[in-house]
Motif scaffolding. Structure first.
Motif, PDB file in Angstrom:
ATOM      1  N   GLN A 105      -2.576   3.472  -2.480  1.00 38.78           N
ATOM      2  CA  GLN A 105      -2.900   2.712  -3.701  1.00 38.78           C
ATOM      3  C   GLN A 105      -4.324   2.995  -4.159  1.00 38.78           C
ATOM      4  O   GLN A 105      -4.595   3.020  -5.361  1.00 38.78           O
ATOM      5  CB  GLN A 105      -2.718   1.203  -3.446  1.00 38.78           C
ATOM      6  N   ASN A 106      -5.240   3.182  -3.221  1.00 40.40           N
ATOM      7  CA  ASN A 106      -6.614   3.495  -3.623  1.00 40.40           C
ATOM      8  C   ASN A 106      -6.664   4.813  -4.394  1.00 40.40           C
ATOM      9  O   ASN A 106      -7.372   4.939  -5.399  1.00 40.40           O
ATOM     10  CB  ASN A 106      -7.522   3.590  -2.385  1.00 40.40           C
ATOM     11  N   TRP A 107      -5.900   5.808  -3.943  1.00 38.97           N
ATOM     12  CA  TRP A 107      -5.925   7.109  -4.620  1.00 38.97           C
ATOM     13  C   TRP A 107      -5.193   7.050  -5.955  1.00 38.97           C
ATOM     14  O   TRP A 107      -5.560   7.767  -6.899  1.00 38.97           O
ATOM     15  CB  TRP A 107      -5.355   8.197  -3.697  1.00 38.97           C
ATOM     16  N   ALA A 129      -7.707   5.706  -8.172  1.00 38.61           N
ATOM     17  CA  ALA A 129      -8.697   6.757  -8.450  1.00 38.61           C
ATOM     18  C   ALA A 129      -8.176   7.712  -9.519  1.00 38.61           C
ATOM     19  O   ALA A 129      -8.926   8.123 -10.429  1.00 38.61           O
ATOM     20  CB  ALA A 129      -9.022   7.515  -7.166  1.00 38.61           C
ATOM     21  N   LYS A 164     -11.476   3.197   2.758  1.00 40.32           N
ATOM     22  CA  LYS A 164     -10.093   3.273   3.264  1.00 40.32           C
ATOM     23  C   LYS A 164      -9.408   4.495   2.665  1.00 40.32           C
ATOM     24  O   LYS A 164      -8.575   4.378   1.754  1.00 40.32           O
ATOM     25  CB  LYS A 164      -9.348   1.974   2.936  1.00 40.32           C
ATOM     26  N   ARG A 175     -13.855   2.257  -2.652  1.00 39.12           N
ATOM     27  CA  ARG A 175     -12.624   1.930  -1.909  1.00 39.12           C
ATOM     28  C   ARG A 175     -12.053   3.139  -1.163  1.00 39.12           C
ATOM     29  O   ARG A 175     -11.615   3.022  -0.016  1.00 39.12           O
ATOM     30  CB  ARG A 175     -11.539   1.408  -2.866  1.00 39.12           C
ATOM     31  N   THR A 176     -12.034   4.282  -1.818  1.00 39.36           N
ATOM     32  CA  THR A 176     -11.462   5.459  -1.147  1.00 39.36           C
ATOM     33  C   THR A 176     -12.340   5.912   0.012  1.00 39.36           C
ATOM     34  O   THR A 176     -11.858   6.496   0.980  1.00 39.36           O
ATOM     35  CB  THR A 176     -11.257   6.627  -2.142  1.00 39.36           C
ATOM     36  N   ASP A 213       0.830  -1.210   0.000  1.00 40.90           N
ATOM     37  CA  ASP A 213       0.000   0.000   0.000  1.00 40.90           C
ATOM     38  C   ASP A 213       0.862   1.256   0.000  1.00 40.90           C
ATOM     39  O   ASP A 213       0.485   2.291  -0.561  1.00 40.90           O
ATOM     40  CB  ASP A 213      -0.930  -0.017   1.224  1.00 40.90           C
ATOM     41  N   SER A 254      -5.387   4.946   2.121  1.00 43.91           N
ATOM     42  CA  SER A 254      -4.619   4.037   1.272  1.00 43.91           C
ATOM     43  C   SER A 254      -4.071   4.756   0.048  1.00 43.91           C
ATOM     44  O   SER A 254      -4.832   5.160  -0.839  1.00 43.91           O
ATOM     45  CB  SER A 254      -5.519   2.877   0.816  1.00 43.91           C
ATOM     46  N   ILE A 269     -13.838   2.303  -7.427  1.00 43.00           N
ATOM     47  CA  ILE A 269     -12.725   2.897  -6.673  1.00 43.00           C
ATOM     48  C   ILE A 269     -13.236   3.942  -5.689  1.00 43.00           C
ATOM     49  O   ILE A 269     -12.685   4.108  -4.589  1.00 43.00           O
ATOM     50  CB  ILE A 269     -11.681   3.496  -7.650  1.00 43.00           C
ATOM     51  N   LEU A 286      -9.683  -6.151  -6.654  1.00 44.59           N
ATOM     52  CA  LEU A 286      -8.588  -5.486  -7.356  1.00 44.59           C
ATOM     53  C   LEU A 286      -8.492  -5.973  -8.802  1.00 44.59           C
ATOM     54  O   LEU A 286      -8.196  -5.195  -9.714  1.00 44.59           O
ATOM     55  CB  LEU A 286      -7.267  -5.745  -6.615  1.00 44.59           C
ATOM     56  N   ASP A 300      -9.939  -9.384  -1.198  1.00 40.21           N
ATOM     57  CA  ASP A 300      -9.774  -8.106  -1.885  1.00 40.21           C
ATOM     58  C   ASP A 300      -9.087  -8.294  -3.232  1.00 40.21           C
ATOM     59  O   ASP A 300      -9.234  -7.460  -4.134  1.00 40.21           O
ATOM     60  CB  ASP A 300      -8.978  -7.135  -0.995  1.00 40.21           C
TER      61      ASP A 300
END
Ligand SMILES: [Fe+2]
Length: 469
Positions: free
Chosen positions: A430-432, A435, A425, A421-422, A245, A428, A418, A399, A395
């Motif tokens: 990786q989530n952004w 995004a 969490k 997800r943001t 992450d 994170s 996404i 992904l 997860d």
């Protein structure tokens, strides 16, 4: 004759030393260390009429979910059943549960263990097996509530209370009650620092809350308590997730190379499962893992046609797909298609509803047919719990769906997934980063830049925190 164990539960024996030996083996099992089955086998050599000895051995083997231990498990079950007339009701409840398990009816097995717990709420073996089965079956509510139903009989004066708190912690975490989960898990670890299951439960809380730096600290600062146990592979995997992450890939590879690719096959498949899950995440990030897939594919090859547990099969499929082993991919798919049409055990539903669609999606992803991968994965997006395992493990399905959507240009779908997800969490990186890709695909350069800036900010703040520490 009946004696009582340290928690007051009845055991059919007239020899107190057998209870001591049984509890010693169970302690090792609860701590994920040593060789509990080997310990009880030594006892049974001299005491072949020890009912709980056979029950313990068979019950432990049910959790392996591998064809190669099946005959050994069956022998242990038959030995326990042969002692039916000498067994008390609690022991008969265990025997019923194990028989249901061996016959493939996992749900009835859990109910049989639950019936034991209604009468014997301090039966820690029944609780442990029912809890681990709930994890295996993806029954998140009972991961929490089955434990809650026995808590009335436990407090710190009862040996093993920390393990009960650890099970409850994990169930609370899987149900999203992170605050109480963390409190229960930390309390358990304070009572017994070597309780790696409770360490693990807290690691899950930190993973789900996106507290990567805290997770790294939680696991590394108590490494001596879990590095040498049978749960170490999985905890190394958890540690690697925090680093993924944070985009710290050198550390991820260091962990993988030292701890997730040993020479032989692991006895419980944890290493192979976690290795596949980790490398597949890196594949989703388009990171070159060199020859690591090839070595792992060789390990998974003997299990290509197991069809014993859908969760295993999807990880085998990831490995074969990533290493371009077309013959082994075909074996997994053929074996699973034959299996769902010819069998009726509990794993069939898991395979039909989630396992097989995910295996087909992996195959589609591997050949670059990302549209097909999305079409296969999107309908099962909210049914994945049926595959078993944890949110963190499953997860990988989400992904894969998002990466496939991004690669085939279904950016609005990716943006929606996404956004979820943001929201869940927001810490994170990786989530952004995901995004940012989705917004860019939607021609929304402003939000793409903002998402990218958010990711960089999170990465830099983590780095700053480490430098201060
Ligand atoms: Fe885990």
């Amino acid at each position: 004759m009946t004696l009582r164990d340290s928690r007051g539960e009845p055991v059919s024996t007239s020899d107190p030393s057998l209870i001591t030996a049984l509890e010693a083996a169970h302690e090792e099992l609860l701590h994920y260390r040593g060789d509990p089955v080997g310990m009880i086998e030594t006892v049974l050599e001299d005491h072949p009429d020890f009912v709980m000895g056979h029950v313990f051995k068979a019950a432990v083997l049910t959790q392996a979910m591998e064809t190669r231990i099946y005959d050994c498990m069956l022998d242990a079950v038959r030995s326990a059943e042969a002692l039916w007339s000498a067994a008390n009701e609690r022991e008969r409840g265990h025997i019923r549960a194990i028989r249901q398990w061996v016959d493939g009816d996992f749900y009835s097995a859990v109910e049989a263990w639950d019936a034991v717990l209604v009468e014997h709420p301090r039966d820690l073996l029944a609780l442990q097996l029912a809890h681990l089965s709930d994890v295996l079956l993806g029954d998140t509510v009972n991961q929490r509530d089955r434990v809650a139903r026995v808590l009335h009989a436990w407090d710190e004066s009862v040996p093993g209370y920390n393990f009960v708190l650890g099970f409850h912690s994990f169930g609370l975490e899987e149900c999203g009650d992170y605050g109480r989960a963390e409190e229960a898990g930390r309390r358990a670890v304070a009572m017994d620092p070597a309780d790696s299951y409770s360490i693990h439960a807290v690691a899950h809380v930190l993973e789900m809350m996106g507290r990567q730096e805290g997770g790294i600290w939680w696991l590394t600062s108590r490494g001596e308590d879990w590095h040498h146990g049978n749960f170490a592979n999985h905890l190394w995997w958890h540690l690697s997730l925090y680093h993924v992450d944070l985009c710290q890939y050198d550390r991820v590879f260091e962990i993988f190379d030292k701890h997730l690719q040993s020479d032989g096959l692991s006895h419980d498949k944890y290493e192979e499962l976690d290795a596949a899950a980790l490398l597949w995440r890196l594949k989703m990030l388009d990171i070159d893992v060199n020859g690591r897939w090839t070595r792992l594919a060789d390990k998974w090859a003997p299990a290509a046609e197991d069809t014993l547990y859908a969760f295993n099969d999807v990880h085998a499929m990831m490995t074969f797909a990533a290493d371009a082993r077309g013959d082994l991919m075909a074996k997994v798919l053929d074996a699973n298609e034959r299996y769902v049409h010819s069998q009726g055990d509990s794993n069939v539903a898991m395979t039909r509803e989630v396992g097989l669609p995910f295996c087909r999606a992996i195959a589609a992803f591997a050949k670059g047919d990302y549209d097909e991968a999305v079409d296969l994965l999107h309908p099962i997006r909210y049914r994945t719990a049926k595959l078993g395992g944890s949110h963190a493990q499953r997860d990988v399905i989400h992904l894969t769906l998002i990466e496939a959507a991004l690669r085939c240009g279904r950016h609005k779908l990716a943006r929606a997934l996404i956004s979820e997800r943001t929201e869940l969490k927001p810490t994170s990186p990786q989530n952004w980063l995901l995004a940012a890709r989705a917004f860019a695909g939607c021609q929304d350069d402003h939000r793409a830049a903002a998402a990218n800036a958010k990711a960089q900010s999170l990465l830099l703040s983590g780095r700053a925190a480490r430098e201060v520490a």
